[in-house]
Write a protein that holds these residues in place. Structure first.
Motif, short mmCIF file in Angstrom:
data_model
loop_
_atom_site.label_atom_id
_atom_site.label_comp_id
_atom_site.label_asym_id
_atom_site.label_seq_id
_atom_site.Cartn_x
_atom_site.Cartn_y
_atom_site.Cartn_z
N SER A 83 0.82 -1.21 0.00
CA SER A 83 0.00 0.00 0.00
C SER A 83 0.85 1.26 0.00
O SER A 83 1.82 1.38 0.75
N SER A 129 -0.98 4.30 -0.11
CA SER A 129 -2.03 5.31 0.10
C SER A 129 -2.37 5.95 -1.25
O SER A 129 -2.74 5.24 -2.18
N GLY A 166 -4.23 2.84 -2.22
CA GLY A 166 -3.74 1.58 -1.70
C GLY A 166 -2.74 0.93 -2.64
O GLY A 166 -1.59 1.37 -2.71
N THR A 167 -3.17 -0.09 -3.37
CA THR A 167 -2.25 -0.79 -4.26
C THR A 167 -2.66 -0.78 -5.73
O THR A 167 -1.90 -1.23 -6.58
#
Lengths: 125, 107
Positions: free
Chosen positions: B28, B30, B68-69
């Motif tokens: 992650s 963000s 996130g990812t």
């Protein structure tokens, strides 16, 4: 209008030291981070390292043992030295100014907002 | 190290097409993601920062999303000037890494 203009030797022999300089025109020099990024021919981008106006540096761990970045605030310039070059260091080298949130007169480097024109450095015997 | 993986590596499209490029982070990040456009022989140009913020002067047909990812860059209606290679870039804890690039070609 921020402009970055870079220069340096374009042809090196193995084991020599790469040396490039980037001059900044327009905008503020202090308060920002200044980076070097390289791109081997036909490949992707690799961040090399950064410096701020007070000389604080941060290097890519994969290159840290060979990299030195310095700053000359009197000329609004910063420089890259990469020692013991090999053919694997052949790339276009870019200087760049970081962009990001600003607080108390300093800005974080979250991305690369302004770029130099690039310098092709070839390492060949 | 955080690895960034873009897909596809090459994309063939026509003028007027809606184009989507995906970038995945190995952990992650963000919203610390930027997108760049690069044309042959030129320096990359910043398009999007903080995953979805449009850089000043960039046409509104470019947009970014995700957190996130997983992240996407969308070009709503591909223009002739948009044929180029696009890179994502993450920022995390004092390191910056780029995806391998997505080349957008004329179909």
């Amino acid at each position: 209008q921020v402009q970055l203009q870079q220069w340096g030797a374009g042809l090196l022999k193995p084991s020599e030291t790469l040396s490039l300089t980037c001059a900044v025109y327009g905008g503020s020099f202090s308060g920002y981070y200044w980076s070097w990024i390289r791109q081997p021919p036909g490949k992707g981008l690799e961040w090399i390292g950064e410096i701020n106006h007070s000389g604080s540096t941060n290097y890519n761990p994969s290159l840290k043992s060979r990299v030195t970045i310095s700053v000359d605030t009197s000329k609004n310039q910063f420089s890259l030295k990469l020692s013991s070059v090999t053919a694997a260091d052949t790339a276009v080298y870019y200087c760049a100014r970081g962009g990001g949130e600003c607080s108390g007169g300093s800005c974080y480097q979250e991305y690369f907002q302004h770029w130099g024109q690039g310098t092709l450095v070839t390492v060949s015997s | 190290d955080i690895q960034m993986t873009q897909s596809p590596s090459t994309l063939s499209a026509s003028v007027g097409d809606r184009v989507t490029i995906t970038c995945r982070a190995s952990q992650s990040i963000s919203s610390w993601l930027a997108w760049y456009q690069q044309k042959p022989g030129k320096a990359p140009k910043l398009l999007i920062y903080k995953a979805s913020s449009l850089e000043s002067g960039v046409p509104s047909r470019f947009s970014g999303s995700g957190s996130g990812t997983e992240f996407t860059l969308t070009i709503s209606s591909l223009q002739p000037d948009d044929f180029a290679t696009y890179y994502c870039q993450q920022y995390n804890s004092g390191t910056w890494t780029f995806g391998q690039g997505t080349k957008v070609e004329i179909k």
